[in-house]
Design an enzyme around this catalytic site. Structure first.
Site, PDB file in Angstrom:
ATOM      1  N   THR A 158      -3.968   6.566 -21.677  1.00 47.55           N
ATOM      2  CA  THR A 158      -3.838   5.210 -21.163  1.00 47.55           C
ATOM      3  C   THR A 158      -2.418   4.754 -21.487  1.00 47.55           C
ATOM      4  OG1 THR A 158      -4.592   4.291 -23.261  1.00 47.55           O
ATOM      5  CG2 THR A 158      -6.262   4.592 -21.552  1.00 47.55           C
ATOM      6  N   TYR A 211       0.847  -1.203   0.000  1.00 44.71           N
ATOM      7  CA  TYR A 211       0.000   0.000   0.000  1.00 44.71           C
ATOM      8  C   TYR A 211       0.874   1.241   0.000  1.00 44.71           C
ATOM      9  CZ  TYR A 211      -5.017  -0.128   0.013  1.00 44.71           C
ATOM     10  OH  TYR A 211      -6.316  -0.177  -0.411  1.00 44.71           O
ATOM     11  N   GLU A 264      -0.392   4.861  -0.504  1.00 44.66           N
ATOM     12  CA  GLU A 264      -1.143   6.109  -0.676  1.00 44.66           C
ATOM     13  C   GLU A 264      -0.209   7.301  -0.503  1.00 44.66           C
ATOM     14  OE1 GLU A 264      -4.584   6.188   1.825  1.00 44.66           O
ATOM     15  OE2 GLU A 264      -5.619   4.681   0.625  1.00 44.66           O
ATOM     16  N   ASP A 305      -6.464  14.163 -24.825  1.00 41.58           N
ATOM     17  CA  ASP A 305      -6.602  12.758 -24.431  1.00 41.58           C
ATOM     18  C   ASP A 305      -6.003  11.912 -25.552  1.00 41.58           C
ATOM     19  OD1 ASP A 305      -7.283  10.198 -23.791  1.00 41.58           O
ATOM     20  OD2 ASP A 305      -9.389  10.628 -23.337  1.00 41.58           O
ATOM     21  N   LYS A 318      -2.436   1.037 -24.901  1.00 46.51           N
ATOM     22  CA  LYS A 318      -2.822   0.982 -26.318  1.00 46.51           C
ATOM     23  C   LYS A 318      -1.543   1.027 -27.159  1.00 46.51           C
ATOM     24  CE  LYS A 318      -7.345   2.657 -24.967  1.00 46.51           C
ATOM     25  NZ  LYS A 318      -8.378   3.712 -25.024  1.00 46.51           N
ATOM     26  N   ARG A 366      -2.256  -2.252 -18.519  1.00 47.88           N
ATOM     27  CA  ARG A 366      -3.500  -1.492 -18.429  1.00 47.88           C
ATOM     28  C   ARG A 366      -3.361  -0.485 -17.306  1.00 47.88           C
ATOM     29  NH1 ARG A 366      -6.428  -4.097 -21.971  1.00 47.88           N
ATOM     30  NH2 ARG A 366      -8.005  -2.503 -21.860  1.00 47.88           N
TER      31      ARG A 366
HETATM   32  C1  LIG Z   1      -9.358   4.053 -24.184  1.00 48.45           C
HETATM   33  C2  LIG Z   1      -9.679   5.476 -23.982  1.00 48.45           C
HETATM   34  C3  LIG Z   1     -10.045   5.973 -22.723  1.00 48.45           C
HETATM   35  C4  LIG Z   1     -10.387   5.095 -21.541  1.00 48.45           C
HETATM   36  O1  LIG Z   1      -9.500   4.213 -21.119  1.00 48.45           O
HETATM   37  P1  LIG Z   1      -9.958   2.991 -20.167  1.00 48.45           P
HETATM   38  O2  LIG Z   1      -8.638   2.515 -19.705  1.00 48.45           O
HETATM   39  O3  LIG Z   1     -10.690   2.044 -21.043  1.00 48.45           O
HETATM   40  O4  LIG Z   1     -10.806   3.544 -19.079  1.00 48.45           O
HETATM   41  C5  LIG Z   1     -10.222   7.334 -22.582  1.00 48.45           C
HETATM   42  N1  LIG Z   1     -10.059   8.167 -23.617  1.00 48.45           N
HETATM   43  C6  LIG Z   1      -9.755   7.725 -24.853  1.00 48.45           C
HETATM   44  C7  LIG Z   1      -9.589   8.692 -25.958  1.00 48.45           C
HETATM   45  C8  LIG Z   1      -9.560   6.366 -25.070  1.00 48.45           C
HETATM   46  O5  LIG Z   1      -9.263   5.943 -26.295  1.00 48.45           O
END
Ligand SMILES: *Cc1c(COP(=O)(O)O)cnc(C)c1O
Length: 423
Positions: free
Chosen positions: A230, A58, A60, A204, A233, A239
């Site tokens: 994220t 943990y 935090e 994003d 990807k 993840r």
């Molecule tokens: C995949 C994605 C997210 C969310 O990610 P998660 O890990 O699935 O919650 C947010 N914004 C964009 C543009 C994404 O492609």
């Protein structure tokens, strides 16, 4: 791997049922052509880091400022991840603790808006993400989401509409980026509009973070107040997610992630993020990012030659959005048929889709996974041919044709072993 020496021996002994499912998933990932653009194969090193005893701890707080003792190693792990993120993306500050992309975005709202405030993002059916203020998401229920889109004729973002909407609605936060955008995002244009309208600009880059790191997509760093991504990807990590920003916003972002939204960080994930960031800084990752885009462009050309209708007419990045209306097959029917043919895609709305979101007109594909396996532009004509045959078979309900494609796919994929897999 032999039966006497399973890949996860303790798991196989304790829970053979679960071990068999993991094994089956590994086989599926090995045998199929995975075209979902938000997926990838992580390296064995990233896999190993994410399965470590770091998960027992943990932590935090932040390095040097924790609420639990015993952080001698964890502080160093998180600091490594932070420093690698700062150096790779060229940012002042990085927070590597968000559990995933959606909680990372929620933390951004918490940092820069109050419930009921106006926020702005791209509409989900246009290619935006749920968390950019779409109605069914908490972000669209707790904030007043106003949404921009793409033009119907060319599938490109309409910056006149974005500017007009921003000046009229004066959102606290503007999100750019999305989940089904096949074209380069003009961060400079968004930056100008955010400045004019007094909004915080959030880029994003969940889908394209690996392309940015590898120099295959322009960076939002000069224009965005906050960058959300994220890590699983195109960046090819575990993840998880990161928030990056200028120094002026560092405190607000950190406070929003913890204690605003989360408790203890997932240290095993932080470690795996650090490994992925190290890999992404290697020259070979630049080659990877360039190949992802070259493959997507070659695949788009091959699909266009076969009469497929691609939103915006092609791609600049890793992603292709096909409108199957001219093929007279609904997206879901095509996606399910392609799955039976060993080609894994997802059905997706296309901009101005006359069909319902759960049964839309489109299919979304991408090249991050196949590129991780070493497939190159020379293979894209074959991939397009399989997709074409698969969609035609879907229209006719020809299961034999789908089974034949599945065998051909498995044969090619066997020659290109995936990172992290042992089958
Ligand atoms: C995949 C994605 C997210 C969310 O990610 P998660 O890990 O699935 O919650 C947010 N914004 C964009 C543009 C994404 O492609």
């Amino acid at each position: 791997m032999t039966a006497e020496q399973p890949r996860h021996p303790a798991l196989a002994a304790t829970d053979p049922e679960l071990a068999a499912l993991v094994r089956a998933e590994e086989q599926l990932q090995a045998d199929t052509l995975r075209l979902i653009p938000s997926e990838n194969y992580v390296s064995q090193a990233v896999l190993e880091a994410s399965g470590t005893v770091l998960q027992n701890k943990y932590s935090e707080g932040y390095p040097g400022r924790r609420y639990y003792e015993g952080q001698q190693n964890i502080d160093l792990v998180e600091t490594l991840a932070i420093e690698r993120a700062r150096s790779l993306f060229g940012v002042d500050h990085a927070n590597v603790q968000p559990y995933s992309g959606s909680p990372a975005n929620l933390a951004v709202y918490l940092a820069f808006a109050e419930p009921g405030d106006t926020v702005m993002g791209m509409a989900l059916p246009m290619g935006g993400h749920l968390t950019h203020g779409w109605g069914v998401s908490a972000t669209g229920r707790w904030f007043r989401g106003v949404q921009y889109g793409v033009r119907q004729d060319d599938g490109r973002i309409d910056f006149d509409q974005v500017r007009e909407l921003a000046m009229k609605e004066r959102p606290k936060v503007i999100f750019c980026g999305g989940t089904a955008l096949p074209r380069t995002i003009d961060f400079a244009a968004f930056g100008e509009i955010a400045q004019e309208s007094g909004a915080v600009l959030v880029a994003d880059v969940a889908h394209i973070a690996g392309l940015i790191a590898g120099g295959a997509h322009p960076s939002p760093v000069p224009y965005a107040d906050v960058i959300s991504t994220t890590t699983h990807k195109t960046l090819r990590g575990p993840r998880g997610a990161m928030l990056m920003c200028r120094e002026e916003h560092a405190k607000a972002v950190d406070k929003a992630v913890f204690p605003g939204l989360q408790g203890g960080p997932h240290n095993q994930t932080t470690a795996a993020i650090a490994v992925a960031l190290k890999e992404a800084a290697l020259p070979s990752f630049r080659t990877y990012a360039e190949s992802v885009v070259a493959n997507a462009k070659a695949l788009a050309e091959a699909l266009l030659a076969r009469g497929f209708d691609l939103v915006s007419g092609g791609t600049d990045n890793h992603l292709i959005l096909m409108d199957l209306t001219p093929k007279e097959v609904p997206g879901k029917v095509a996606a399910k048929a392609l799955d039976r043919a060993g080609i894994v895609v997802n059905y997706n709305t296309v901009p101005y889709d006359p069909r319902k979101p759960f049964d839309p007109s489109g299919v979304r594909i991408g090249t991050p996974s196949l590129t991780s396996r070493g497939l190159g532009v020379e293979h894209m004509a074959q991939v397009a041919e399989w997709i074409d045959r698969g969609v035609a078979a879907a229209a006719k309900g020809d299961e034999e044709a789908l089974a034949a494609i599945r065998a051909e796919v498995a044969e090619l994929m066997a020659a290109y072993p995936a990172p992290g897999l042992t089958v």
